[in-house]
Design a protein around this motif. Structure first.
Motif, short mmCIF file in Angstrom:
data_model
loop_
_atom_site.label_atom_id
_atom_site.label_comp_id
_atom_site.label_asym_id
_atom_site.label_seq_id
_atom_site.Cartn_x
_atom_site.Cartn_y
_atom_site.Cartn_z
N UNK A 197 0.85 -1.18 0.00
CA UNK A 197 0.00 0.00 0.00
C UNK A 197 0.89 1.24 0.00
N UNK A 198 0.29 2.38 -0.32
CA UNK A 198 1.08 3.61 -0.48
C UNK A 198 0.55 4.69 0.45
N UNK A 199 1.44 5.27 1.23
CA UNK A 199 1.14 6.41 2.07
C UNK A 199 1.56 7.65 1.29
N UNK A 200 0.59 8.29 0.65
CA UNK A 200 0.89 9.42 -0.24
C UNK A 200 1.48 10.60 0.53
N UNK A 201 0.96 10.87 1.72
CA UNK A 201 1.41 12.03 2.48
C UNK A 201 2.90 11.94 2.81
N UNK A 202 3.36 10.74 3.19
CA UNK A 202 4.77 10.56 3.58
C UNK A 202 5.61 9.92 2.48
N UNK A 203 4.98 9.60 1.34
CA UNK A 203 5.66 8.97 0.20
C UNK A 203 6.38 7.69 0.63
N UNK A 204 5.61 6.80 1.26
CA UNK A 204 6.15 5.54 1.76
C UNK A 204 5.24 4.38 1.38
N UNK A 205 5.83 3.18 1.33
CA UNK A 205 5.04 1.99 1.07
C UNK A 205 5.14 1.03 2.26
N UNK A 206 4.17 0.12 2.34
CA UNK A 206 4.11 -0.79 3.48
C UNK A 206 3.19 -1.97 3.14
N UNK A 207 3.28 -3.03 3.94
CA UNK A 207 2.40 -4.19 3.77
C UNK A 207 1.08 -3.87 4.45
N UNK A 208 -0.04 -3.91 3.73
CA UNK A 208 -1.28 -3.34 4.25
C UNK A 208 -2.02 -4.13 5.33
#
Length: 531
Positions: free
Chosen positions: A356-367
């Motif tokens: 998944x993508x955290x647009x505010x912090x420009x980061x990705x992670x396992x959702x």
């Protein structure tokens, strides 16, 4: 009424008979884009299982002249809008699934492939229906869909809506270049023809990948893209929202908290988005588990994380430990084969739903838990992740030791986890410590809702484990750096972190953890909460 030209509403009607979450307000959005040159060409890309096909069936049922859908849509939200009656069953619709037609084409014998290629095959099927639908028009002998649209528009003034599912399958299947060039010519005839554009009121195409740069972008540069990185007005239609899932869980008497831990995690604009197919399968069957592998495969992840890009292993382990990784999503060419950096790999996995993508912090992670299981499968046979696998496999026993109050077992497990969860460069930062704990206790995702930085009492509890069922104690974990585990316990009590569980009536354990930077060891203290 035909199969490809002006279809009826049978497909959408069938899908609404048992369980249907009302997403008809998508139609209100597309109605607002009709005949607007800047907006009427729409490309939607999102992972499999996220409702692309049912949305297209819905749009066809609403717009197609071959259907009478007033009664069908009268029970849904769209029927209350101003635009509803204005466009209902008023358009010529051309709709086809490119993936389905390609599969049929491949199954034909050489003798049956009289059309020469799959695009010619599709064009002939559509044009045959044109000749039947508009029998008063002389279309001649050719089978050019673009020419047929233009002729109807010229002689009758009628416009068209074009709906294509799996538009990107020719790229994903890596068909021979000759066939691919024919496909490009087909797209060019429909969407790059200036004379044809007034005859198209709306074009709505969907796929798994965004428009592929350097491949077909030039043929689809009139399209506005909406994908897992940018959804615009289509945000709430990307999947199920929290409101949708709560209603389903109430209707089917399922645990919303467990459903959330399994299938939530995709943050799209202001919406928490859930995997629709997984939620439906879970509430209907009453079984919360991974449904991902039924339509996809963990090999996609395994193949990509084995690419020899610097830092990719450390980043993967950090994400396995619940952390987020900085990612530049702008360089990726939307390709299945061209990857120039780990950023490209992670962006590709975002589009496929594995991250998944955290647009505010420009980061990705396992959702969520479902996707975590796919990642766990992906690293299981990879020698680079042997120690990580050992930690994951040992996490079940570690949870038992924690609940039993075995403080030394927890400290020893965190020593091991901390070594493998991060690189030497970031070994001593607090985020690495948190990831180490999350990874060491990863088995807990099967029984707990895990909340990081939870608002609690007079501050924020570092990690809170809330049991999904009443037979396990809750855990409040506080982390300290170069202090003591007792200091962590004292903070939990003095700042009343247990207030965050005021509605929880079961047993509660406080877990204080301290990491000593000099010795690179952990200390743990466990205390039962006494009211």
């Amino acid at each position: 009424m035909g199969t490809y030209l002006n279809p009826n509403n049978a497909n959408f009607l069938e899908q609404t008979q048992e369980l249907y979450v009302d997403k008809t307000m998508l139609i209100d959005v597309t109605n607002s884009f009709l005949d607007k040159p800047t907006f009427k060409f729409i490309c939607i890309s999102r992972p499999r299982r996220f409702g692309k096909s049912i949305a297209e069936d819905m749009l066809a049922a609403y717009y197609s002249k071959g259907a009478d859908s007033r009664e069908l849509f009268s029970r849904y939200k769209i029927s209350k809008t101003d635009s509803y009656g204005k466009y209902l069953n008023k358009f010529n619709v051309i709709k086809f699934d490119l993936n389905a037609r390609l599969s049929v084409w491949k199954a034909l014998s050489p003798k049956e492939k009289t059309d020469g290629n799959v695009i010619a095959h599709i064009a002939r099927l559509i044009c045959d229906e044109f000749r039947e639908e508009f029998s008063d028009i002389d279309f001649g002998e050719n089978n050019s869909v673009a020419d047929f649209i233009q002729k109807v528009f010229k002689e009758k003034g009628e416009t068209f809506i074009i709906i294509i599912d799996e538009y990107d399958v020719m790229v994903r299947e890596q068909v021979p270049q000759e066939e691919f060039d024919i496909y490009l010519a087909f797209l060019n005839s429909l969407f790059k023809n200036a004379e044809l554009k007034p005859a198209i009121s709306l074009a709505y195409i969907t796929g798994i990948l965004p428009i592929i740069k350097d491949k077909i972008q030039s043929k689809l540069n009139t399209f506005k893209e909406y994908n897992m990185l940018y959804t615009g007005k289509f945000a709430e239609f990307t999947g199920f929202t929290t409101e949708d899932v709560k209603l389903l869980c109430d209707e089917y008497n399922c645990s919303f908290d467990e459903c959330k831990s399994w299938y939530n995690g995709y943050k799209i604009e202001d919406f928490e988005i859930y995997n629709p197919q997984a939620v439906v399968n879970a509430v209907v069957s009453g079984k919360f588990r991974s449904y991902w592998s039924h339509t996809s495969t963990y090999e996609v992840v395994a193949e990509k994380i084995q690419m020899n890009f610097d830092g990719i292993k450390d980043d993967v382990i950090t994400m396995l430990g619940g952390g987020k990784i900085d990612v530049n999503v702008d360089s990726y060419k939307n390709s299945m084969t061209i990857f120039d950096s780990k950023d490209d790999v992670f962006t590709f996995l975002i589009h496929l739903g594995y991250l998944a993508y955290d647009e505010e912090n420009e980061q990705c992670y396992i959702p969520n838990r479902e996707i975590y299981k796919e990642w766990q499968l992906a690293i299981k046979t990879d020698s680079d992740y042997t120690e990580t696998n050992k930690i994951i496999e040992a996490s079940k026993n570690l949870l038992k030791e924690t609940l039993a109050g075995n403080e030394q077992a927890v400290a020893d497990a965190l020593d091991l986890s901390h070594i493998h969860v991060t690189s030497n460069k970031s070994y001593n930062n607090e985020e690495s410590l948190q990831s180490a704990i999350y990874l060491a206790f990863i088995y807990a995702i099967n029984n707990y809702t895990i909340v990081k930085e939870m608002t609690a009492g007079k501050g924020f509890a570092d990690i809170v484990y809330i049991p999904l069922k009443g037979d396990s104690p809750a855990l409040i974990v506080e982390l300290k750096h170069n202090k003591s585990a007792n200091t962590a316990l004292t903070q939990i009590k003095e700042k009343h972190y247990f207030d965050c569980l005021s509605n929880y009536s079961g047993e509660l354990l406080f877990v204080g953890v301290n990491y000593d930077e000099d010795t690179k060891t952990h200390e743990c203290k466990i205390e039962k909460f006494v009211k």
